[in-house]
Design a protein around this motif. Structure first.
Motif, PDB file in Angstrom:
ATOM      1  N   GLU A  46     -43.196   8.495  59.280  1.00  0.00           N
ATOM      2  CA  GLU A  46     -43.118   9.345  60.221  1.00  0.00           C
ATOM      3  C   GLU A  46     -44.172   9.202  61.504  1.00  0.00           C
ATOM      4  O   GLU A  46     -43.911   9.575  62.590  1.00  0.00           O
ATOM      5  CB  GLU A  46     -43.577  10.695  59.374  1.00  0.00           C
ATOM      6  N   GLY A  47     -45.174   8.715  61.148  1.00  0.00           N
ATOM      7  CA  GLY A  47     -46.103   8.262  62.145  1.00  0.00           C
ATOM      8  C   GLY A  47     -45.524   7.523  63.217  1.00  0.00           C
ATOM      9  O   GLY A  47     -45.800   7.737  64.236  1.00  0.00           O
ATOM     10  N   MET A  48     -44.812   6.518  62.725  1.00  0.00           N
ATOM     11  CA  MET A  48     -44.136   5.596  63.633  1.00  0.00           C
ATOM     12  C   MET A  48     -43.263   6.274  64.661  1.00  0.00           C
ATOM     13  O   MET A  48     -43.188   5.899  65.801  1.00  0.00           O
ATOM     14  CB  MET A  48     -43.479   4.439  62.737  1.00  0.00           C
ATOM     15  N   ALA A  49     -42.289   7.323  64.138  1.00  0.00           N
ATOM     16  CA  ALA A  49     -41.693   7.954  64.773  1.00  0.00           C
ATOM     17  C   ALA A  49     -42.437   9.085  65.903  1.00  0.00           C
ATOM     18  O   ALA A  49     -41.932   9.357  66.862  1.00  0.00           O
ATOM     19  CB  ALA A  49     -40.655   8.995  63.814  1.00  0.00           C
ATOM     20  N   TYR A  50     -43.484   9.643  65.420  1.00  0.00           N
ATOM     21  CA  TYR A  50     -44.448  10.402  66.022  1.00  0.00           C
ATOM     22  C   TYR A  50     -44.799   9.446  67.386  1.00  0.00           C
ATOM     23  O   TYR A  50     -44.872  10.111  68.479  1.00  0.00           O
ATOM     24  CB  TYR A  50     -45.306  11.057  65.622  1.00  0.00           C
ATOM     25  N   ALA A  51     -45.262   8.219  67.188  1.00  0.00           N
ATOM     26  CA  ALA A  51     -45.745   7.254  68.267  1.00  0.00           C
ATOM     27  C   ALA A  51     -44.840   7.034  69.268  1.00  0.00           C
ATOM     28  O   ALA A  51     -45.057   6.995  70.495  1.00  0.00           O
ATOM     29  CB  ALA A  51     -46.323   5.965  67.490  1.00  0.00           C
ATOM     30  N   GLN A  52     -43.565   6.944  68.733  1.00  0.00           N
ATOM     31  CA  GLN A  52     -42.243   6.479  69.652  1.00  0.00           C
ATOM     32  C   GLN A  52     -42.132   7.852  70.585  1.00  0.00           C
ATOM     33  O   GLN A  52     -41.853   7.940  71.580  1.00  0.00           O
ATOM     34  CB  GLN A  52     -41.087   6.134  68.732  1.00  0.00           C
ATOM     35  N   TYR A  53     -42.044   9.012  69.704  1.00  0.00           N
ATOM     36  CA  TYR A  53     -41.811  10.329  70.710  1.00  0.00           C
ATOM     37  C   TYR A  53     -42.936  10.655  71.614  1.00  0.00           C
ATOM     38  O   TYR A  53     -42.865  11.085  72.747  1.00  0.00           O
ATOM     39  CB  TYR A  53     -41.805  11.544  69.669  1.00  0.00           C
ATOM     40  N   ALA A  54     -44.056  10.237  71.216  1.00  0.00           N
ATOM     41  CA  ALA A  54     -45.347  10.390  72.256  1.00  0.00           C
ATOM     42  C   ALA A  54     -45.202   9.598  73.245  1.00  0.00           C
ATOM     43  O   ALA A  54     -45.682   9.895  74.529  1.00  0.00           O
ATOM     44  CB  ALA A  54     -46.526  10.288  71.512  1.00  0.00           C
ATOM     45  N   GLU A  55     -44.794   8.111  73.187  1.00  0.00           N
ATOM     46  CA  GLU A  55     -44.625   7.538  74.237  1.00  0.00           C
ATOM     47  C   GLU A  55     -43.507   7.820  75.262  1.00  0.00           C
ATOM     48  O   GLU A  55     -43.640   7.848  76.409  1.00  0.00           O
ATOM     49  CB  GLU A  55     -44.146   5.914  73.686  1.00  0.00           C
ATOM     50  N   GLU A  56     -42.177   8.441  74.615  1.00  0.00           N
ATOM     51  CA  GLU A  56     -41.323   8.940  75.358  1.00  0.00           C
ATOM     52  C   GLU A  56     -41.896  10.123  76.212  1.00  0.00           C
ATOM     53  O   GLU A  56     -41.426  10.339  77.445  1.00  0.00           O
ATOM     54  CB  GLU A  56     -40.261   9.282  74.468  1.00  0.00           C
ATOM     55  N   ARG A  57     -42.602  10.951  75.731  1.00  0.00           N
ATOM     56  CA  ARG A  57     -43.016  12.204  76.430  1.00  0.00           C
ATOM     57  C   ARG A  57     -44.301  11.663  77.304  1.00  0.00           C
ATOM     58  O   ARG A  57     -44.989  12.717  77.929  1.00  0.00           O
ATOM     59  CB  ARG A  57     -43.539  13.331  75.591  1.00  0.00           C
ATOM     60  N   GLY A  58     -44.672  10.505  77.526  1.00  0.00           N
ATOM     61  CA  GLY A  58     -45.633  10.018  78.147  1.00  0.00           C
ATOM     62  C   GLY A  58     -47.219  10.215  78.038  1.00  0.00           C
ATOM     63  O   GLY A  58     -47.883   9.909  78.967  1.00  0.00           O
ATOM     64  N   PHE A  59     -47.404  10.293  76.638  1.00  0.00           N
ATOM     65  CA  PHE A  59     -48.514  10.093  76.319  1.00  0.00           C
ATOM     66  C   PHE A  59     -49.108   8.704  76.422  1.00  0.00           C
ATOM     67  O   PHE A  59     -48.390   7.733  76.241  1.00  0.00           O
ATOM     68  CB  PHE A  59     -48.725  10.397  74.578  1.00  0.00           C
ATOM     69  N   GLU A  60     -50.399   8.433  76.674  1.00  0.00           N
ATOM     70  CA  GLU A  60     -51.055   7.145  77.086  1.00  0.00           C
ATOM     71  C   GLU A  60     -51.203   6.205  75.650  1.00  0.00           C
ATOM     72  O   GLU A  60     -51.451   5.217  75.726  1.00  0.00           O
ATOM     73  CB  GLU A  60     -52.121   7.188  77.879  1.00  0.00           C
TER      74      GLU A  60
END
Length: 361
Positions: A46-60
């Motif tokens: 789940e954390g992996m998916a959150y990291a991908q989503y954060a990247e998509e949404r512009g988190f650094e």
């Protein structure tokens, strides 16, 4: 160095009518810096998916905790790095006592091979009683940290290192790169400092300080003064010391639900991490009451039993909890007091929190 972006937003503490003022140096992009913090509340996948989503949404960046005896940071960091392309991946934080210095350097070299120029090394002095309970004597933590940072940095530059200190003794060692880039690695080192002396040391020797969570925004004011004192010893300015900060973030349209989500976490932290309890300004007698209920490790039932000892006022003071508008307002207070990049620890709906901050704060 300042931040890990080429042209980051940086903030400098200035006093105007006794209050801090944020100044901004001409950024190449208008979007404020924001990062995600993951601990042990979700399965790693789940954390992996959150990291991908954060990247998509512009988190650094995405930072992985290594807290208590729950989850090692390195394995999730590798997992996050493997499924993303741009986002930075940091340890938030590992300790400098339990990994041999050669292994520590080799670990971050390996992570940098997986995600070149995207890895961040957050490292801290650990804490008691956990360290003591596993047989580690945390003596002279400032000297130990200074030696760790110096030797680690030299090894990551691919130098041949001989060093004989009080804690580290190495003779003619270097990282043996057989398959990979034979070039110095760019891995920023940020010290997870809480106390004033460690904060000064971070300002002097580190690329930045990863400021702690469960503290009120005003905690940052003396912290920045301490960082600046350390920076001056090294001939640097405060602007050259990056200052990301962990912030507990509980977002829900129902305010009480959000507060209760943060209260559960605070109950456990105030009992088991005394350095955070001290920095938060919570009265010692309240901490003692909570400790009298919680065991080690604490059960869910014990935490629920002690939660009433943590009032709404405290939750609101040392976390960003409430509706999306309320949490963004609280995060702005940390930034106004010198945090350069909020590192948000989501409690509850992770995607809601990421969406809340995707367009800034």
């Amino acid at each position: 160095m300042g931040a890990y972006h080429s042209s980051p937003l940086t903030y400098r503490l200035a006093k105007q009518r006794g209050k801090p003022r944020m100044s901004q140096q001409a950024p190449s992009h208008s979007k404020p810096r924001v990062a995600l913090y993951l601990q042990d509340k979700h399965p790693i996948r789940e954390g992996m998916a959150y990291a991908q989503y954060a990247e998509e949404r512009g988190f650094e960046a995405v930072w992985q905790a290594e807290s208590r005896l729950v989850r090692d940071a390195i394995v999730p960091m590798a997992a996050f790095a493997a499924v993303t392309e741009r986002i930075h991946v940091g340890s938030g934080v590992i300790n400098n006592w339990t990994r041999n210095i050669g292994l520590l350097a080799a670990t971050f070299l390996t992570l940098d091979d997986l995600a070149p120029n995207r890895i961040l090394c957050g490292i801290g002095a650990w804490w008691d009683p956990l360290a003591k309970n596993v047989g580690i004597e945390r003596r002279k933590p400032l000297i130990a940290m200074r030696e760790t940072v110096e030797v680690l940095r030299r090894l990551l530059r691919l130098e041949n290192v001989t060093f004989h200190g009080e804690f580290h003794h190495v003779e003619g060692i270097e990282l043996d790169v057989v398959h990979g880039r034979r070039e110095p690695r760019h891995v920023p080192i940020l010290i997870g400092a809480t106390g004033p002396q460690m904060m000064e040391l971070a300002g002097e020797i580190a690329d930045g300080a990863l400021l702690n969570y469960c503290v009120p925004p005003e905690y940052n004011l003396p912290a920045l003064e301490q960082l600046e004192r350390g920076a001056k010893r090294a001939g640097r300015t405060l602007d050259e010391v990056d200052r990301p900060q962990l912030v507990v973030c509980s977002v829900h349209e129902d305010r009480q639900t959000a507060l209760d989500g943060a209260r559960e976490l605070l109950t456990q932290y105030l009992a088991q991490q005394p350095h955070i309890a001290k920095a938060s300004g919570v009265k010692p007698e309240v901490v003692a009451q909570i400790q009298s209920i919680l065991g080690w490790p604490a059960t869910h039932e014990q935490v629920r039993q002690a939660m009433h000892l943590v009032p709404d006022e405290l939750v609101q003071r040392i976390t960003a909890s409430g509706s999306p508008a309320e949490v963004k307002a609280k995060v702005r207070q940390y930034v106004a007091n010198g945090c350069t990049c909020p590192v948000l620890y989501p409690l509850g709906d992770v995607k809601l929190m990421i969406d809340t901050f995707a367009d800034g704060y």
